[in-house]
Design a protein around this motif. Structure first.
Motif, PDB file in Angstrom:
ATOM      1  N   PRO A  72       0.849  -1.200   0.000  1.00 45.02           N
ATOM      2  CA  PRO A  72       0.000   0.000   0.000  1.00 45.02           C
ATOM      3  C   PRO A  72       0.886   1.251   0.000  1.00 45.02           C
ATOM      4  O   PRO A  72       1.934   1.268   0.658  1.00 45.02           O
ATOM      5  N   ASN A  73       0.478   2.279  -0.731  1.00 50.11           N
ATOM      6  CA  ASN A  73       1.337   3.471  -0.886  1.00 50.11           C
ATOM      7  C   ASN A  73       1.741   4.092   0.449  1.00 50.11           C
ATOM      8  O   ASN A  73       2.817   4.660   0.586  1.00 50.11           O
ATOM      9  N   TYR A  76       3.483  -0.493   4.997  1.00 45.37           N
ATOM     10  CA  TYR A  76       2.947  -1.737   5.576  1.00 45.37           C
ATOM     11  C   TYR A  76       2.054  -1.397   6.774  1.00 45.37           C
ATOM     12  O   TYR A  76       2.472  -0.623   7.657  1.00 45.37           O
ATOM     13  N   SER A  98      -4.035   4.556  10.350  1.00 48.02           N
ATOM     14  CA  SER A  98      -4.548   5.261   9.157  1.00 48.02           C
ATOM     15  C   SER A  98      -4.031   6.686   9.062  1.00 48.02           C
ATOM     16  O   SER A  98      -4.116   7.305   8.000  1.00 48.02           O
ATOM     17  N   SER A 266      -6.380  10.208   2.559  1.00 44.68           N
ATOM     18  CA  SER A 266      -6.372   9.685   1.180  1.00 44.68           C
ATOM     19  C   SER A 266      -5.443  10.517   0.321  1.00 44.68           C
ATOM     20  O   SER A 266      -4.675   9.976  -0.490  1.00 44.68           O
ATOM     21  N   GLY A 269      -1.685   9.586   1.055  1.00 45.93           N
ATOM     22  CA  GLY A 269      -1.277   8.292   0.485  1.00 45.93           C
ATOM     23  C   GLY A 269      -1.105   8.427  -1.029  1.00 45.93           C
ATOM     24  O   GLY A 269      -0.113   7.962  -1.614  1.00 45.93           O
ATOM     25  N   ARG A 273       2.359   8.391  -3.731  1.00 45.82           N
ATOM     26  CA  ARG A 273       2.461   7.641  -4.990  1.00 45.82           C
ATOM     27  C   ARG A 273       2.792   8.548  -6.168  1.00 45.82           C
ATOM     28  O   ARG A 273       3.768   8.320  -6.883  1.00 45.82           O
ATOM     29  N   ASN A 279       6.163   4.257  -2.560  1.00 43.69           N
ATOM     30  CA  ASN A 279       6.118   3.940  -1.124  1.00 43.69           C
ATOM     31  C   ASN A 279       7.538   4.087  -0.590  1.00 43.69           C
ATOM     32  O   ASN A 279       8.488   4.192  -1.355  1.00 43.69           O
TER      33      ASN A 279
END
Ligand SMILES: Cc1ncc(COP(=O)(O)O)c(C=O)c1O
Length: 400
Positions: A72-73, A76, A98, A266, A269, A273, A279
């Protein structure tokens, strides 16, 4: 093919750094490495702590399947949770996994949050003197730098900050322990800033750039910015605290007290990217799961701070001891800091002029230089001081 005007202009502004570097290389060729006292670079001169290197060996030896692929961008999930747990423990603020994006150093974290926050022409307050890269980062993301002078002791001046806020202000860059001044902002100033932000009509994010947080001297600690200022985005890394500056591992943590948090998470993240980081390095994320809390022994930096400050005071320099980081921001005995840098260079001592940080009349000295080099450089500081004082008294006589 001409390069873009913006980058050409920025290269021009950054040229004093290049000049210092090139002057340094030339001087080292002429005089020999061991006779040049290079105080310019803030690159840790200690090895990473043993628990970090041991964790690295364990992570590599484990050969965990598919541990080198995309993820996930934001990083972990278990690493993000470990960072959030540490933050909850230290700050008392309820960070969750999060809220965390693992990043390519603190620099990556700053760029991610700026990308997430700024539209073209949005303003970011930068407290001067400051880390020069902030201006470039803000420019990367279409923003406009609004410089605000700190007070005479290099602490944030909340009244000046209040006066600089406009409807376009989106963020304030805060850096404590501070590069270049070595100041550790006290709780009272952070509380004052929080009170100001609670009063303004729009949401302003404090981007708390904290890569020197572990390097505070005299047995003190940096008060937790995110405990004291509600709208905080922490940018941190293990570059300085674990001497891993070349490995590019850090994180961004969004305080759960920030407004519009789900959107901001959001956006961050996604920004990680699309800025091309994708990442943070996978191996180093696994290492941090096991060794995030380790820090380098800072007593070496503290010893060098004392050694250099005492020696410079004895010569007659006006010295303010840094409370943290590994920099000394030294008042120059003449107002022209670039002239004084040249004078020191003639003695084999390389320093960065304060003007590079937005503050003339000072130089920055990095304590990442070996102790014996500090000792052997003192005579150069002494000669440069005597020379400019003699010139000043000559010209004063000439005027009479
Ligand atoms: C104030 C400040 N912020 C950010 C950075 C960048 O840190 P990192 O290497 O973790 O990206 C530095 C590096 O010198 C710094 O001095």
């Amino acid at each position: 093919m001409p390069i873009a005007k913006t980058i050409a202009e920025q290269l021009g502004r950054g040229s004093w750094v290049r000049r210092m570097f090139e002057d340094g290389l030339k001087l080292k060729r002429e005089r020999g490495e061991e006779n040049v006292f290079d105080y310019t670079l803030g690159n840790p001169d200690v090895e990473p702590p043993a628990p970090v290197l041991e964790a690295l060996e364990r992570v590599v030896a484990r050969r965990r399947p598919r541990s080198h692929g995309y993820m996930p961008n934001a990083g972990y999930p278990e690493v993000r949770e470990a960072i959030a747990a540490e933050l909850r423990h230290n700050t008392g603020v309820e960070f969750t996994a999060s809220d965390v994006v693992v990043t390519v150093g603190a620099a990556g974290a700053c760029n991610v949050i700026l990308e997430a926050l700024l539209d073209s022409g949005d303003e970011v307050i930068v407290l001067r003197p400051s880390f020069p890269e902030y201006a470039f980062y803000i420019n990367n993301h279409r923003g406009r730098v609004v410089p605000v002078e700190t007070d005479a002791t290099f602490l944030p001046d909340v009244e000046r900050i209040a006066a600089a806020i406009t409807p376009r202000t989106r963020a304030i860059m805060l850096n404590t322990p501070n590069n270049p001044t070595g100041r550790v902002y006290p709780e009272s100033v952070l509380r004052e800033l929080n009170a100001l932000l609670a009063k303004v009509p729009q949401a302003i994010t404090v981007i708390s750039d904290e890569p020197y947080k572990a390097i505070v001297f005299d047995g003190k600690r940096q008060p937790e910015v995110s405990s004291l200022i509600a709208p905080t985005a922490i940018c941190n890394s293990w570059s300085k605290s674990q001497a891993l500056s070349g490995e590019r591992i850090g994180y961004l943590a969004l305080s759960p007290r920030l407004p519009d948090l789900p959107d901001l998470r959001s956006a961050c993240g996604f920004a990680n990217r699309i800025l091309g980081f994708v990442n943070a390095p996978a191996i180093w994320q696994w290492v941090m799961l096991e060794a995030a809390a380790a820090t380098v022994d800072i007593s070496g930096y503290e010893h060098k701070r004392n050694l250099l400050c005492d020696a410079l005071s004895a010569i007659g320099y006006e010295v303010t001891r840094p409370e943290g980081t590994f920099y000394l921001f030294l008042k120059t005995p003449i107002p022209d800091d670039t002239a004084f840098v040249q004078r020191l260079a003639a003695e084999g001592v390389l320093a960065v002029p304060g003007i590079g940080f937005g503050k003339a009349g000072y130089i920055r000295l990095s304590l990442t230089i070996p102790t014996d080099y500090i000792q052997r450089s003192i005579v150069g500081f002494e000669r440069a001081f005597a020379a400019v004082k003699a010139e000043a008294s000559q010209s004063a006589k000439g005027r009479r």
